[in-house]
Structure formats: C-alpha cells, structure tokens
Design an enzyme around this catalytic site. Sequence first.
Site, PDB file in Angstrom:
ATOM      1  N   GLN A 102      47.684  48.409 -13.245  1.00  0.00           N
ATOM      2  CA  GLN A 102      47.978  47.742 -11.986  1.00  0.00           C
ATOM      3  C   GLN A 102      49.440  47.349 -11.888  1.00  0.00           C
ATOM      4  O   GLN A 102      50.057  46.914 -12.863  1.00  0.00           O
ATOM      5  CB  GLN A 102      47.096  46.493 -11.858  1.00  0.00           C
ATOM      6  N   CYS A 108      43.187  45.236  -7.712  1.00  0.00           N
ATOM      7  CA  CYS A 108      42.372  45.537  -8.890  1.00  0.00           C
ATOM      8  C   CYS A 108      40.982  46.017  -8.498  1.00  0.00           C
ATOM      9  O   CYS A 108      40.357  46.805  -9.207  1.00  0.00           O
ATOM     10  CB  CYS A 108      42.269  44.316  -9.804  1.00  0.00           C
ATOM     11  N   HIS A 265      39.320  38.715 -10.659  1.00  0.00           N
ATOM     12  CA  HIS A 265      39.925  39.997 -11.031  1.00  0.00           C
ATOM     13  C   HIS A 265      38.783  40.942 -11.388  1.00  0.00           C
ATOM     14  O   HIS A 265      37.890  40.576 -12.158  1.00  0.00           O
ATOM     15  CB  HIS A 265      40.843  39.762 -12.235  1.00  0.00           C
ATOM     16  N   ASN A 289      39.565  46.040 -18.133  1.00  0.00           N
ATOM     17  CA  ASN A 289      40.530  45.405 -17.252  1.00  0.00           C
ATOM     18  C   ASN A 289      41.481  46.491 -16.725  1.00  0.00           C
ATOM     19  O   ASN A 289      42.141  47.168 -17.510  1.00  0.00           O
ATOM     20  CB  ASN A 289      41.327  44.367 -18.048  1.00  0.00           C
ATOM     21  N   TRP A 291      44.299  46.368 -15.625  1.00  0.00           N
ATOM     22  CA  TRP A 291      45.686  46.202 -16.028  1.00  0.00           C
ATOM     23  C   TRP A 291      46.034  47.102 -17.213  1.00  0.00           C
ATOM     24  O   TRP A 291      47.189  47.413 -17.440  1.00  0.00           O
ATOM     25  CB  TRP A 291      45.954  44.748 -16.427  1.00  0.00           C
ATOM     26  N   GLU A 462      -0.774  49.489  22.501  1.00  0.00           N
ATOM     27  CA  GLU A 462       0.557  49.912  22.925  1.00  0.00           C
ATOM     28  C   GLU A 462       0.606  49.820  24.449  1.00  0.00           C
ATOM     29  O   GLU A 462      -0.409  49.984  25.128  1.00  0.00           O
ATOM     30  CB  GLU A 462       0.846  51.356  22.486  1.00  0.00           C
ATOM     31  N   GLU A 467       1.027  50.972  32.375  1.00  0.00           N
ATOM     32  CA  GLU A 467       0.689  49.577  32.060  1.00  0.00           C
ATOM     33  C   GLU A 467       1.916  48.681  32.232  1.00  0.00           C
ATOM     34  O   GLU A 467       1.810  47.547  32.709  1.00  0.00           O
ATOM     35  CB  GLU A 467       0.138  49.478  30.646  1.00  0.00           C
ATOM     36  N   ASP A 530      22.928  35.540  43.039  1.00  0.00           N
ATOM     37  CA  ASP A 530      22.524  35.739  44.438  1.00  0.00           C
ATOM     38  C   ASP A 530      22.966  34.486  45.194  1.00  0.00           C
ATOM     39  O   ASP A 530      22.184  33.584  45.493  1.00  0.00           O
ATOM     40  CB  ASP A 530      21.006  35.933  44.510  1.00  0.00           C
ATOM     41  N   ASP A 532      23.955  33.658  48.212  1.00  0.00           N
ATOM     42  CA  ASP A 532      23.454  33.262  49.534  1.00  0.00           C
ATOM     43  C   ASP A 532      21.927  33.143  49.567  1.00  0.00           C
ATOM     44  O   ASP A 532      21.346  32.952  50.630  1.00  0.00           O
ATOM     45  CB  ASP A 532      23.926  34.244  50.599  1.00  0.00           C
ATOM     46  N   SER A 534      19.636  35.283  49.374  1.00  0.00           N
ATOM     47  CA  SER A 534      19.014  36.254  50.271  1.00  0.00           C
ATOM     48  C   SER A 534      17.907  37.052  49.576  1.00  0.00           C
ATOM     49  O   SER A 534      17.143  37.760  50.238  1.00  0.00           O
ATOM     50  CB  SER A 534      20.082  37.222  50.801  1.00  0.00           C
TER      51      SER A 534
END
Length: 616
Positions: A102, A108, A265, A289, A291, A462, A467, A530, A532, A534
């Site tokens: 490294q 690492c 590490h 390691n 390193w 189902e 349906e 919505d 207004d 309506s």
Amino acid sequence: MAEIVAIVAKLKRDCLKPGGVGEHSNAIKYLNQDYESLKQQCLKSGTLFEDPEFPAVAASLGYDKLGPDSDKGKGVEWKRPSEITRNPQFIIGGATRTDIRQGSLSDCWFLSAIGCLTLNEELLHRVVPHGQGFQDGYAGIFHFQIWQFGEWVDVVIDDKLPVKKGKLMFVQSAERSEFWSALLEKAYAKLNGSYEGLSGGYNSESFVDFTGGVAETYDLRKAPVDLYEIIQRAIARGSLLGSFINIFNSSDTEKETDKKLVKNHTYSITALKEVKYKGLPEKLIRLRNPWGYAEWTGAWSDNSPEWKDVDPAEKKELYVKMEDGEFWMSFKDYLQQFTKLEICNLTPDALTKKDVSKWHTTMCDGTWRRGSSAGGNRKNPDMFRINPQYKVTLLEEDDDPKDNKVVCSLLVALMQKNRRKLRKLQEYNLNIGFAVYEKGISKDVEDSVRKLFEQKAGQDMEISVSELQTILNDAVSNNKDLKTDGFSMESCRQMVNLMDKDGNATLGLVEFQILWKKVQHWKTIFLQHDLDRSGTMSSYELRMALEAAGFKLNKKVMQVLVPRYSDTALGVDFDNFVCCLVKLEAMFRLFNSMAKDDSVISAIGLAEWLMLTMRG
C-alpha cells in the site's frame, strides 16, 4: 397495448445491444474505448498512448485531500514505468500477494481484495488479461476487466503513474520493476472518477467488482457457533474473504494494537488449518496485511514458541518466517481481535473446477422512484408496500454432506450505482435496505383489505381482471366527490399487469393490497387537487396532481396526456386519472429496465419514450 408492444419490439430490434454483451467473454468497452484498436493506432503512428478520458493531470488524483491545492497533490509528476526503472515488467514470476504494498492512499480494502485474487490464478486473469507487457508490442496502453452493476467492463488506461520524490505514490510491488498492481489500481481509480475516489471502503465492495460475486458480512462479536465451518465452506467454494477491526473514534484509524494489528484496516484471509498442538487439535487462520509488513506478534506469529510443539511435517508445510505481512493466529484469538468478516461468494461462471460447490444466481434491476415505487421503511406501513418486490422460490437444498439438516441457503444483496464518483459533489452512499418474508407471511395485511379480498376472490384465492373491475367500480360508485364512468376491463387488465409479480395474470393478497393502497393514495391526491370540487380535473389540476404522485412531465408530454385521458370538455375523471397513472408507472418501469442500454437512451430519451407510449 398492442401498439406499445410493437414499439418495444422495434426498439429492441433496432437499438438493443447484441446478446452476451456485458458477460466476461464480451465485456463492454468502458467509455467506448477499444483496447485493440487504440493499441494498433499507437503502434502504427509510433506514439505511446495518452488517455484523454483519464489524463495525467491533478483532477485524476482527487478533489479534496488529493486535490490540486492539497499538500499531497503538490509536486506530483506522472511517469511511465520506463521512466521509473530501467527494465519495467508487467508481472515477474507470476502475480503474488507480495506484489501489493500500500502507498499513501487509504485503499487497503481494495488492495486486500487484489491479494485474495492472487490466490486464484483463474480469477486473477479474468481481471488482469494475459498478453500485456513492456516488451514486444508495447504502446503505453493496458487494460483490465472489472465487474460493474451486473456487467463486465473493459477499462483502458495509459501507463503514466503518479510519482512523488521519485517514488510511486500509491500501490507498488516488492519488486520495484513490477507494475501490474499499480496499473490495476489506476484502472480502478479511472472507473471511480479519481484516485481519491478509492479512499476508504469495505473489502466486500472490491471483492464484488473483481468477481461479480455476492458479498456477506459477519459481526464477529456475535459470531455464529459454526463460523469456522462457514469459513471452511467459503474457501471450498472458492470465495474471497477479508477481515478488519472496527473503530469508534476516527483518531484510531490505522493505529496498532499491543499485538501489532492495525485498526480499521482490511486484512485478507488466505488459509484455514487445524493442527495438532501438544496432542490436541488447534484451529488456525492465516491473514495478510496488504502493507506487506506489520504482522501479528501474538500466539502462532512468526516468532512465537507455539510452533515448537507442532508436528515437523505440519510445521514445514505452514511455517514461514518472513516480514511479508502474512501471519497465522489461533481462531480463538482471531474472534477476539477482529470485529468484521466479509465473504464474497462467487457466481458459477467464475468457478470452473468440478470439485467446487456452486451457487445459483439471479440478478434483478429496480429503482425507488418518489410517488410510485419509493415506499420508505417499515415505519410507514401504508407506503412500505409500494417498494419493489421480488418473489423467490427455493428448489434445491444445500449439498453439504456433513449437514444432516434439510437447508436451502439464500443470500440477498443490494448495490447502489456510481456513489464513489459522486463523492466530489458531496454525495455519499444512501441508506438502503430490504426485508425478506417467508411464504405465508402477508406483510401485515390490514383486516379490511383481507376481508375485501376474501369476499371477491374465487376459490383460487386470486383476484382476476373481472373481479378487480367489480371491486373498483363498487368503491367509486358510492363516492359523490368523484365523477366516473367506471373502470373498463382494459383499464383493469393494465392494473393487473402492473402489479402481477408472478405472471399468472391475477393478483394475490399482497399484490392486491399494494394496488388497493395505490388507488386509495391516488384518490387522496385527486381530491386534494380537484380545486373547484367539480369531480374532474382540468389540465392545470392534472399537472399538479401527477407531480404530487411523483411524475414531473414536460409540456409536450402533457399535451399528449390531456386529450388521451380527458372528456370532450377536457376534464379528467377519476378512473381516467388512475388509468393515466397506471400507464405512466408501467412506462417508467419499462424505460428503466432498458436504461442499462445506452443506445436505447440516446436513441429516444425519456420524454420521447413517454410521448410514443402514452398515446396507446
């Protein structure tokens, strides 16, 4: 729908990439750079390659601690290996763990993964292709293959490396004239935006990027009782393994323990072995390691007395006294000293040995999109159900001869894209997660929804299209605040198609509840916008309502939607509003499923896609 199918078929025929692109044998050319053609161009012109996509400039180093104005970023030169040493070599005597030392970059986690790769030559050469070097055919260009989000990409680089005071800044080999690890680091930096993009991370991330595998993590403070056997099985499967010591204060980063282990590490796990020690079995684990130095000094280390009481044949096989960063320790000490274990399980295509057990793998793409598929966490039960869902069926038990239990292991992992590249914009990893439910668990289905489902579902339990039509029309017919002509059979068919996860053209209880919640949520949005009262929406109200539902559309798309879903007075009633949202969500999903293919995106774009498909 027939028009949409025809459009999709045409897009696939005209735009989609050939089959197999993204597999290791046919990797995607990253940034459209083709290694062979670029190399030949350099050889013909007699010039050395200089990469315009990742140039030898300060921005390629980083943006903060390695930025142009930083102390580390000052005084940096970019040199080719031939300018660093007299006789540069790509690999000397085969790639080994000692080739990785490294430098001044906190990567690492990445180097540990490379160290593990060197233990498996087949895996290593998937990442580091054969036939590269500094002799015949040298043109200053190299390439590496790295897995990214479901696809292998071929990354091209030039061989200009950052040097400071005459030495490589980052990873280097114990052999000063060897450069494969430094060049691989540069390719990975390019893929992640800069060298600084590699600073800090987890072993599991780089494990996945170098194998296409799936990672899992164990908290060693809560280690399962069979962890030794888990590691044994992982090694038998050809998995890559790494470990580290957590810290709770940033000031402890890379500080050593009293036995010379480095905190925060990442260490590679390189072997597991049981030996006879004073006549009794002793479980050992070997770590390294990255390193290349700084080793454990406790029991079973290079200089410890325990080795004197091991059978000479076993000692000869295992014991190496060398300051190379690799060491043995007892498994008991390992559990006490380390806090995290990361295992990367490899996919079948990465394992060609017949004696290695293999996983079955499936990969799914999905997105969380506000208003349509982002339901938050389980603290929001009304919205949680709209998150992406996937049904998994386990059909084959584990082939472990030592285990008498009938068990089928399932490993699930999530990944998020391009977060390292976004670091320079101060955008980091997002908090993501998932929940796994066993068959029979109904995700907290509300009693009212369950009752409605049971009333309307047939003996097959189902909900069919007809349906669903009955249920929805019954629900809206009694609401005086909504104007509607009722949901058509085709509209209900589109809703079933949207929610049907298992492809049986009907809705199960959970699928039905998700749709029901969507419709209720959309009804709330409709009534809020919505203005207004309506019972229908104007084009202005529709735009605001769609935006509230998570769809921000431009004027051209709105000009397509309004006549498609409005009446002669240009009013949009509730059933047409719902149909519009169902269609939008379906088209967004389809577009996102094709988003991996750059040619499709560049050919049409999202807005054009919506204008094409929303007319149907």
